[in-house]
Each structure stands twice: as structure tokens, then as C-alpha cells.
Design a protein around this motif. Structure first.
Motif, mmCIF file in Angstrom:
data_model
loop_
_atom_site.group_PDB
_atom_site.id
_atom_site.type_symbol
_atom_site.label_atom_id
_atom_site.label_comp_id
_atom_site.label_asym_id
_atom_site.label_seq_id
_atom_site.Cartn_x
_atom_site.Cartn_y
_atom_site.Cartn_z
ATOM 1 N N ASN A 184 0.831 -1.198 0.000
ATOM 2 C CA ASN A 184 0.000 0.000 0.000
ATOM 3 C C ASN A 184 0.871 1.256 0.000
ATOM 4 O OD1 ASN A 184 -2.642 1.321 0.164
ATOM 5 N ND2 ASN A 184 -1.890 2.002 2.158
ATOM 6 N N GLN A 185 1.929 1.241 0.794
ATOM 7 C CA GLN A 185 2.840 2.385 0.854
ATOM 8 C C GLN A 185 3.489 2.644 -0.509
ATOM 9 O OE1 GLN A 185 3.207 4.426 3.505
ATOM 10 N NE2 GLN A 185 4.450 5.718 2.191
ATOM 11 N N ILE A 186 3.858 1.577 -1.202
ATOM 12 C CA ILE A 186 4.465 1.725 -2.532
ATOM 13 C C ILE A 186 3.485 2.408 -3.496
ATOM 14 C CG2 ILE A 186 5.244 0.429 -4.562
ATOM 15 C CD1 ILE A 186 6.401 -1.660 -2.507
ATOM 16 N N TYR A 187 2.240 1.944 -3.501
ATOM 17 C CA TYR A 187 1.233 2.553 -4.383
ATOM 18 C C TYR A 187 0.907 3.970 -3.939
ATOM 19 C CZ TYR A 187 0.350 -1.542 -7.251
ATOM 20 O OH TYR A 187 0.483 -2.571 -8.160
ATOM 21 N N GLN A 188 0.824 4.201 -2.622
ATOM 22 C CA GLN A 188 0.555 5.552 -2.109
ATOM 23 C C GLN A 188 1.604 6.541 -2.616
ATOM 24 O OE1 GLN A 188 -2.782 5.835 -0.567
ATOM 25 N NE2 GLN A 188 -1.570 7.237 0.615
ATOM 26 N N GLY A 235 1.101 9.796 -5.263
ATOM 27 C CA GLY A 235 1.109 11.109 -4.636
ATOM 28 C C GLY A 235 0.473 11.168 -3.264
ATOM 29 N N ASP A 236 0.561 10.103 -2.504
ATOM 30 C CA ASP A 236 0.068 10.064 -1.121
ATOM 31 C C ASP A 236 -1.357 10.576 -0.973
ATOM 32 O OD1 ASP A 236 2.249 8.872 0.156
ATOM 33 O OD2 ASP A 236 3.349 10.772 0.166
ATOM 34 N N ARG A 237 -2.247 10.056 -1.787
ATOM 35 C CA ARG A 237 -3.654 10.444 -1.685
ATOM 36 C C ARG A 237 -4.532 9.199 -1.618
ATOM 37 N NH1 ARG A 237 -5.933 9.856 -6.860
ATOM 38 N NH2 ARG A 237 -4.355 9.499 -8.439
ATOM 39 N N LEU A 238 -5.666 9.353 -0.987
ATOM 40 C CA LEU A 238 -6.634 8.269 -0.959
ATOM 41 C C LEU A 238 -7.319 8.206 -2.322
ATOM 42 C CD1 LEU A 238 -8.219 8.785 2.577
ATOM 43 C CD2 LEU A 238 -6.411 7.201 1.896
ATOM 44 N N VAL A 239 -7.710 7.019 -2.726
ATOM 45 C CA VAL A 239 -8.313 6.843 -4.047
ATOM 46 C C VAL A 239 -9.714 6.247 -3.907
ATOM 47 C CG1 VAL A 239 -6.073 6.622 -5.185
ATOM 48 C CG2 VAL A 239 -7.241 4.567 -4.369
ATOM 49 N N ALA A 298 -9.134 -1.154 3.034
ATOM 50 C CA ALA A 298 -9.504 -0.442 4.258
ATOM 51 C C ALA A 298 -8.748 0.872 4.395
ATOM 52 C CB ALA A 298 -9.259 -1.326 5.478
ATOM 53 N N HIS A 299 -7.503 0.903 3.968
ATOM 54 C CA HIS A 299 -6.742 2.152 4.047
ATOM 55 C C HIS A 299 -7.421 3.250 3.234
ATOM 56 C CE1 HIS A 299 -3.392 4.937 4.234
ATOM 57 N NE2 HIS A 299 -3.621 5.161 2.961
ATOM 58 N N HIS A 300 -7.845 2.913 2.040
ATOM 59 C CA HIS A 300 -8.433 3.925 1.151
ATOM 60 C C HIS A 300 -9.908 4.183 1.415
ATOM 61 C CE1 HIS A 300 -4.934 4.579 -1.371
ATOM 62 N NE2 HIS A 300 -4.702 3.286 -1.240
ATOM 63 N N LEU A 301 -10.656 3.145 1.802
ATOM 64 C CA LEU A 301 -12.107 3.270 1.906
ATOM 65 C C LEU A 301 -12.622 3.181 3.340
ATOM 66 C CD1 LEU A 301 -13.022 1.081 -1.204
ATOM 67 C CD2 LEU A 301 -12.553 3.545 -1.108
ATOM 68 N N GLY A 302 -11.739 2.890 4.293
ATOM 69 C CA GLY A 302 -12.127 2.831 5.686
ATOM 70 C C GLY A 302 -12.556 1.461 6.173
#
Length: 188
Positions: free
Chosen positions: A64-68, A72-76, A138-142
């Protein structure tokens, strides 16, 4: 007494030219298969799944950190999360694809396990997929609930993975693991 060493010119041959089917990917696939098999035999499938889930969570956080960072460190939004899940599995030689997606869930299919044919008979290894998908979603959508409805590890022709993206009656009724976004402190 006969020597245990071969005294012919074959003894001096370059072993690196031998046609030995040994590469890093096949070695690691075998290693995981043997590790899962040993864990399943020693502690049982449920406990083995728990151990592999811990590793899967760490892998999920790292991936997840690699993709973040790459994005650009944003939720998608959910449609991008689905694309990330497919992309990461296909980068490691899976054959994942989106079957369908709506506001409540992402349904993924797969024709080839990235962990190779050694996964067959070792369903605990599916916890890698569950945790990586759950952590990222869960990181992106909760929230995420990952349900492995079909698995090559169980002898199925392919995998079917349903990722619920928000709590709902359907998510509650489904068999799977739930994941929640970890809140980071302001000091992190």
C-alpha cells in the motif's frame, strides 16, 4: 578402495551450464509451499492461516505504501482501489481481473496464483491475498471484508475473491475477514 570422486573430465565441467530448472521464482514458490504445509501439519490450518495473516498484513502495508507514494500520497476511490488490487497481483505473475464492481463490493477473478502450483492443498496461503487486499482497501475506503469464495489452493479452477467496501447486510452475512483503516497518530 575406490575413490568417491569422479576422475573424468566431467568432474571439471561447469555446473552453471547444466539445464537445471531452478530460478528464484520457482525456489520461492516451493519455499512458501513447504512452509505452509509444515505449518498446517504442525499447528493446523487455522493457526497456520493466522501466522500467514500476520505476514500478509505487513506485506499489505508495504505494498500500500508503494502505491501511495507512486500516486502522490492520496486516498483513491473504489474503482481505483480495484485497479490497484488487480495490478499488484498481476505484477507478481497472477492473472487477476475485475468480474464486477458496485458501490458495496469488488468481485475479482483469477486464473493463475502468483504463488505457483505449490499453493494447491495449502489454503492458509490465501491469507496473503486476504490481508493484502483488506489492508489496501480499508486504508483507502475505511473498511473491507474479504471473502475467498473460490481458490486454486482448494483445487478450484480459479479464484473468486469478493471485497466488500463498506459494512452492509450482505457483508455481515458473508464468510470472510474484516479490515478497518488504522488511524495514525499526529506524531507518525
Amino acid at each position: 578402495m575406490a575413490s568417491a570422486y569422479i576422475a573424468s573430465s566431467e568432474a571439471n565441467s561447469d555446473v552453471s551450464t547444466l539445464e537445471v530448472p531452478l530460478k528464484l521464482s520457482s525456489f520461492l514458490q516451493s519455499l512458501l509451499s513447504y512452509l505452509a504445509g509444515t505449518l498446517e501439519e504442525v499447528v493446523g490450518v487455522d493457526d497456520a492461516s493466522g501466522f500467514i495473516a500476520l505476514v500478509g498484513q505487513q506485506m499489505g502495508n508495504e505494498i500500500n505504501q508503494i502505491y501511495q507514494e507512486a500516486m502522490g500520497d492520496r486516498l483513491v476511490p473504489p474503482e481505483v482501489v480495484a485497479k490497484i488490487l488487480v495490478d499488484l497481483k498481476n505484477r507478481i505473475e497472477g492473472q487477476f481481473f475485475i468480474v464486477e464492481q458496485d458501490a458495496d463490493r469488488i468481485v475479482l477473478g483469477n486464473h493463475r496464483c502468483p504463488l505457483g502450483s505449490g499453493v494447491v492443498g495449502h489454503p492458509s496461503l490465501c491469507m496473503m491475498t486476504s490481508n493484502v487486499f483488506g489492508v489496501i482497501t480499508a486504508h483507502h475506503l475505511g473498511y473491507a471484508k474479504v471473502c475467498i469464495e473460490g481458490a486454486i489452493a482448494n483445487g478450484d479452477q480459479g479464484c473468486r475473491v469478493v471485497v466488500y467496501t463498506r459494512p452492509s447486510a450482505a457483508a455481515q452475512a458473508a464468510m470472510g475477514r474484516e479490515y478497518y483503516k488504522l488511524e495514525q497518530s499526529k506524531d507518525d
